[in-house]
Design an enzyme around this catalytic site. Structure first.
Site, short mmCIF file in Angstrom:
data_model
loop_
_atom_site.label_atom_id
_atom_site.label_comp_id
_atom_site.label_asym_id
_atom_site.label_seq_id
_atom_site.Cartn_x
_atom_site.Cartn_y
_atom_site.Cartn_z
CG ASP A 27 42.47 29.96 80.43
OD1 ASP A 27 41.65 29.32 81.04
OD2 ASP A 27 42.26 30.54 79.52
CG HIS A 85 39.41 31.62 83.62
ND1 HIS A 85 39.65 31.55 82.38
CD2 HIS A 85 39.83 33.10 84.11
CE1 HIS A 85 40.04 32.72 82.01
NE2 HIS A 85 40.17 33.46 82.67
#
Length: 222
Positions: free
Chosen positions: A191, A214
């Site tokens: 993430d 991300h």
């Protein structure tokens, strides 16, 4: 006779093994040396936590984290918790090259993303570096209500052994903090590489390499 206490010698507290839950002896070592002492996790020692650990009120403490901590496998009693390990205080020097194993596969396999953050820091005038976190069940690190903290030489690697991929495994979440430096680290996460939330100012991130994440995000309060 089972070891249930830390060994204290000249303001050095060596974390002992417990016959039931190593969270107990870790907490005792920090409490015994929380004012200007040194807490030592010897190399080669593995500590198995069965409950969350809240460490508060540290002043001028050095943490020689040379061993390994293994977090508990999935248990519904941990769902929605704030952190497995919470460290708060002033002038903390945390180093040593040790590893926290998050046991994340047991969460990913049942697709539960409500695990606590592995390590949450609430510190001032402190240095946290030279440690590893593997297989975090959710977020690896959080920093809250902190000021003048350097986080460096951190290695994170959270990779599934099967098709059940890690979710919500942010490397670092920062909130309500200022004057934070995050540098010289390698991250393999699922993430955000870093999420900067509300109430944050003067954050510097440099030479941080992130794979599988991300990116670096600023998420202000609306």
């Amino acid at each position: 006779m089972p070891l249930e206490t830390s060994s204290v010698d000249a303001a050095t507290c060596v974390v002992a093994k417990s016959s039931s839950d190593d969270s107990i002896t870790i907490a005792k070592a920090f409490n015994d040396c929380k004012n200007g002492g040194t807490v030592s996790f010897p190399k080669g020692n593995t500590y198995y936590m069965k409950s969350v650990l809240k460490i508060e009120g540290l002043k001028g403490v050095t943490v020689n984290f040379n061993g390994q901590i293994v977090l508990p496998a999935f248990n519904k009693s941990f769902k929605g918790g704030n952190a497995y390990i919470s460290i708060k205080g002033d002038h903390i020097n945390f180093t040593g090259g040790g590893t926290i194993n998050g046991n994340g596969q047991t969460w990913w396999d049942i697709k539960d993303t409500t695990a606590p953050t592995v390590l949450r820091i609430g510190a001032t005038n402190s240095d946290f570096g030279n440690f590893n976190i593997l297989n975090s069940p959710r977020a690896h690190m959080g920093m809250t209500n902190s000021d003048n903290v350097v986080l460096h030489n951190v290695f994170l690697k959270t990779v599934s052994a099967n098709s059940n991929l890690p979710k919500n495994t942010d490397a670092l979440d920062i909130s309500s903090s200022k004057n934070i430096i995050f540098k010289d680290s390698n991250l393999f996460v699922g993430d955000d590489c870093t999420a900067i939330n509300g109430g944050v100012s003067n954050v510097t991130i440099s030479n941080v390499h992130c794979t599988g994440g991300h990116g670096f995000r600023y998420i202000p309060f609306l």
